[in-house]
Design a protein around this motif. Structure first.
Motif, mmCIF file in Angstrom:
data_model
loop_
_atom_site.group_PDB
_atom_site.id
_atom_site.type_symbol
_atom_site.label_atom_id
_atom_site.label_comp_id
_atom_site.label_asym_id
_atom_site.label_seq_id
_atom_site.Cartn_x
_atom_site.Cartn_y
_atom_site.Cartn_z
ATOM 1 N N LYS A 110 -81.110 -32.671 -3.864
ATOM 2 C CA LYS A 110 -80.721 -32.953 -4.402
ATOM 3 C C LYS A 110 -80.862 -34.589 -4.417
ATOM 4 O O LYS A 110 -81.381 -35.425 -4.970
ATOM 5 C CB LYS A 110 -78.973 -32.864 -5.025
ATOM 6 C CG LYS A 110 -78.457 -33.050 -6.068
ATOM 7 C CD LYS A 110 -77.428 -31.920 -6.162
ATOM 8 C CE LYS A 110 -77.186 -32.325 -7.556
ATOM 9 N NZ LYS A 110 -74.633 -32.124 -7.645
ATOM 10 N N ARG A 142 -81.188 -24.843 -8.316
ATOM 11 C CA ARG A 142 -80.343 -25.441 -8.454
ATOM 12 C C ARG A 142 -80.195 -27.530 -8.494
ATOM 13 O O ARG A 142 -79.124 -27.594 -9.348
ATOM 14 C CB ARG A 142 -78.668 -24.944 -8.042
ATOM 15 C CG ARG A 142 -77.422 -25.152 -8.855
ATOM 16 C CD ARG A 142 -76.858 -23.899 -7.877
ATOM 17 N NE ARG A 142 -76.978 -24.022 -6.593
ATOM 18 C CZ ARG A 142 -75.839 -24.546 -5.527
ATOM 19 N NH1 ARG A 142 -74.762 -24.897 -6.243
ATOM 20 N NH2 ARG A 142 -75.968 -23.872 -5.011
ATOM 21 N N GLN A 145 -81.843 -28.644 -10.840
ATOM 22 C CA GLN A 145 -81.656 -28.907 -12.376
ATOM 23 C C GLN A 145 -80.622 -29.829 -12.797
ATOM 24 O O GLN A 145 -80.209 -30.641 -13.351
ATOM 25 C CB GLN A 145 -81.585 -27.221 -12.711
ATOM 26 C CG GLN A 145 -82.614 -26.987 -12.487
ATOM 27 C CD GLN A 145 -82.701 -24.921 -13.331
ATOM 28 O OE1 GLN A 145 -81.734 -23.937 -12.908
ATOM 29 N NE2 GLN A 145 -83.530 -24.798 -14.235
ATOM 30 N N GLU A 146 -80.182 -29.434 -11.944
ATOM 31 C CA GLU A 146 -78.886 -30.409 -11.805
ATOM 32 C C GLU A 146 -78.443 -31.845 -12.228
ATOM 33 O O GLU A 146 -78.536 -32.758 -12.711
ATOM 34 C CB GLU A 146 -77.283 -30.423 -10.914
ATOM 35 C CG GLU A 146 -76.354 -28.839 -10.835
ATOM 36 C CD GLU A 146 -75.964 -28.717 -9.692
ATOM 37 O OE1 GLU A 146 -75.239 -27.637 -9.408
ATOM 38 O OE2 GLU A 146 -75.485 -29.690 -9.313
ATOM 39 N N THR A 434 -76.549 -39.298 -13.572
ATOM 40 C CA THR A 434 -76.980 -37.574 -13.320
ATOM 41 C C THR A 434 -75.670 -37.205 -12.484
ATOM 42 O O THR A 434 -75.953 -36.035 -11.918
ATOM 43 C CB THR A 434 -77.887 -36.857 -13.597
ATOM 44 O OG1 THR A 434 -78.688 -37.152 -12.599
ATOM 45 C CG2 THR A 434 -78.475 -36.789 -14.901
#
Ligand SMILES: [Zn+2]
Length: 456
Positions: A110, A142, A145-146, A434
Motif C-alpha cells: 500500500k 488486497r 486493490q484498496e 484513496t
C-alpha cells in the motif's frame, strides 16, 4: 454511465501512433474509457464532471512500471546493504525479509503504491518471490486493490536454497509443488484477462540462480494453459549472475531462457544488462520483453544495458523501478530521466542516444507493450482512462515552457498534480484520494523498524 471532461490542457501528450502533442487539448471520458481526444474546442462542451486545467497543466498517459518489489520499501537504505553488489546485497537482506508477516506485505504494498501514484505511475507489475510466515500474494493484492492501482501481480518463487547450491537461505525457499499449486490457485482466483482489467497474475520464478530447470519449464507450461498469463524473471543482471549461468548450466542467460521455454511475446525479463548482441537479436525476433531498471543498475553497480541496440533490434523495452531496496525511490518520472541519462553515459559523445521523448515512450507505451497490454500507455479513443498531469507553474518548469514535454524528463522529477486510473481521480491537487497517507506511513515505519531491529 457517467462522463468526465478534461479541458484546456497546456499540452496533451497522446503517445498515439502519430505521437501527437495537442495544445489546449482535452479528453472526454465515459466511465473508465477515453471516448474522445482532441483540441478542447472540438470536444463536448460539458460532462457530468469537468476539470478545467486552464492551460496550466501538461497531460500525459499514466506511466507503466514493469518491475518492482513493493515489500522492499520496508528495507530501504539498510546500512549494511548500501554499498554491496547484487549477491552481497541479497545475502544481507534475505534474513531480514525472512521475518516478514502478512501485515508487512500488505502495508508495504500500500505504501509503495501510494508513492508510485504520487509520481505518475498508474499501472505496475510487482515481483513478490518470498513468502515467509503467514504471508501470501493475496496480502499484496488486497493492499493494491484498496488504493486503486492497475496491477500485474507476479507470483514469484525460490526453490533452490543454499544447501542445494542456490543463493537464498533454505528458510526462504518453497517446495516446487507448493509453488505451482499456489500459482494456479492465484490465476484461477484473480486473473482477469479482459480489456481494461485492473488485475492480472504473472508466473515469476525469482531468477535462474534460485530455482530449478524444472520449475522454469513447469511455470511456463502452467502460464500457457491460461489466456494472458505472462512469465517474468530476473535475467543477466550482473557479472556474477552471468558467471553462475555459465558454470551451472554451461549456457548464457539468453540461451538458458530459450532452453526452458522463456522466450516469446508472453515473457519479459528484468535487467538484461549482460545480454550479447546475439541474445538481443533473439529477444527482438521472438518478441521477448525487457524491464530496464537504470537506477537499480547504477545503485548496485551492475553495469549498463545495451538499450540502444535493443531498440535497433525492435526489442520491447519498458522501465522498472526495481525498488525499493536497490533503488530506494518509487518515482517513475525520475526513472525515465535516469534511462535518458544512462543511455547517454553508455554512448559517449552521443547525447542523442536517448531523447527525452523516447524516455517517456519507454515509461508509457513501452511498458504497456512489455506487459502485453494494448489498452494503456497512450491517450486515444478506446484506451483506459489512465492519465496524469503536471502543473507548469512550478519552479521546476520555469524557463522550460517552450518544451514542457521534454521538461518532464529533463527537469526535476516533481510529483503529479492529478492522476486518474480507470477513470477515477486518485490524486487530486497533489493529494491521494484513496488512502489517508500519514497513518499509513506511521504504521509502515513501525513495521520496518521492528523488522530490521538488531539487524542494522
Ligand atoms: Zn528485481
Amino acid at each position: 454511465m457517467s462522463t468526465y471532461l478534461i479541458k484546456h490542457a497546456h499540452t496533451l501528450v497522446t503517445m498515439d501512433a502519430e505521437r501527437r502533442e495537442i495544445k489546449d487539448g482535452g479528453l472526454f471520458i465515459r466511465d473508465n474509457v477515453i471516448e474522445q481526444v482532441g483540441v478542447t474546442s472540438d470536444l463536448p462542451d460539458t460532462a457530468d464532471e469537468v476539470l478545467d486545467l486552464k492551460r496550466r497543466h501538461v497531460v500525459m498517459p499514466g506511466m507503466v512500471n514493469t518491475h518492482h518489489h513493493f515489500y522492499q520499501t520496508l528495507t530501504r537504505v539498510i546500512p549494511r546493504a548500501q554499498d554491496g553488489e547484487l549477491f552481497e546485497w541479497l545475502t544481507t537482506l534475505y534474513p531480514i525479509w525472512a521475518n516478514m508477516r502478512a501485515d508487512h506485505v500488505y502495508t508495504s504494498a500500500k505504501l509503495c503504491t501510494a508513492e508510485m501514484m504520487l509520481y505518475g505511475c498508474t499501472t505496475a507489475s510487482d515481483h513478490l518471490y518470498i513468502f515467509p510466515n503467514d504471508s501470501t500474494l493475496d496480502d499484496e493484492i488486497r493492499g493494491v486493490q484498496e488504493i486503486g492501482m492497475r496491477f500485474h501481480a507476479s507470483r514469484g518463487s525460490m526453490s533452490v536454497g543454499e544447501s542445494d547450491g542456490g543463493l537464498p537461505p533454505d528458510s526462504v525457499v518453497e517446495p516446487e509443488d507448493v509453488i505451482l499449486k499456489d500459482s494456479q490457485r492465484l490465476i484461477e482466483q484473480y486473473h482477469d484477462n479482459s480489456r481494461h482489467s485492473m488485475l492480472r497474475i504473472v508466473v515469476a520464478p525469482c531468477s535462474p540462480f534460485s530455482v530449478s530447470h524444472d520449475l522454469m519449464r513447469e511455470s511456463a507450461n502452467l502460464a500457457r494453459a491460461y489466456d494472458g498469463v505472462h512469465l517474468h524473471t530476473h535475467l543477466a543482471e550482473t557479472h556474477p549472475d552471468l558467471e553462475y549461468s555459465m558454470e551451472k548450466f554451461g549456457q548464457t542467460p539468453g540461451e538458458y531462457a530459450e532452453s526452458v521455454g522463456w522466450i516469446g511475446h508472453d515473457c519479459w525479463h528484468a535487467h538484461c544488462v549482460h545480454l550479447s548482441l546475439e541474445e538481443i537479436a533473439l529477444f527482438g525476433r521472438s518478441g521477448t520483453g525487457v524491464a530496464h531498471c537504470p537506477s537499480s543498475n547504477m545503485r548496485l553497480s551492475s553495469g549498463i544495458p545495451k538499450i540502444k541496440e535493443m531498440m535497433a533490434h525492435d526489442v520491447s523495452v519498458g522501465l522498472g523501478l526495481d525498488g525499493s531496496a536497490s533503488n530506494d525511490h518509487n518515482n517513475m518520472r525520475n526513472e525515465a530521466r535516469m534511462a535518458m541519462l544512462l543511455a547517454r553515459v553508455r554512448d559517449e559523445m552521443n547525447p542523442a542516444a536517448m531523447t527525452g521523448r523516447k524516455a517517456l515512450e519507454l515509461a508509457t507505451i513501452g511498458g504497456a507493450k512489455v506487459l502485453g497490454r494494448d489498452d494503456v500507455g497512450s491517450l486515444a479513443p478506446g484506451m483506459s482512462a489512465d492519465f496524469i498531469t503536471f502543473n507548469v507553474d512550478r519552479p521546476s518548469f520555469a524557463g522550460a515552457l517552450h518544451d514542457v514535454v521534454a521538461a518532464i524528463v529533463f527537469c526535476n522529477s516533481d510529483p503529479v498534480d492529478y492522476s486518474f486510473i480507470n477513470g477515477k481521480m486518485v490524486v487530486d491537487q497533489g493529494r491521494l484520494t484513496t488512502v489517508d497517507l500519514m497513518p499509513l506511513v506511521e504504521h509502515h515505519n513501525k513495521l520496518s523498524l521492528g523488522l530490521v531491529d538488531g539487524e542494522v
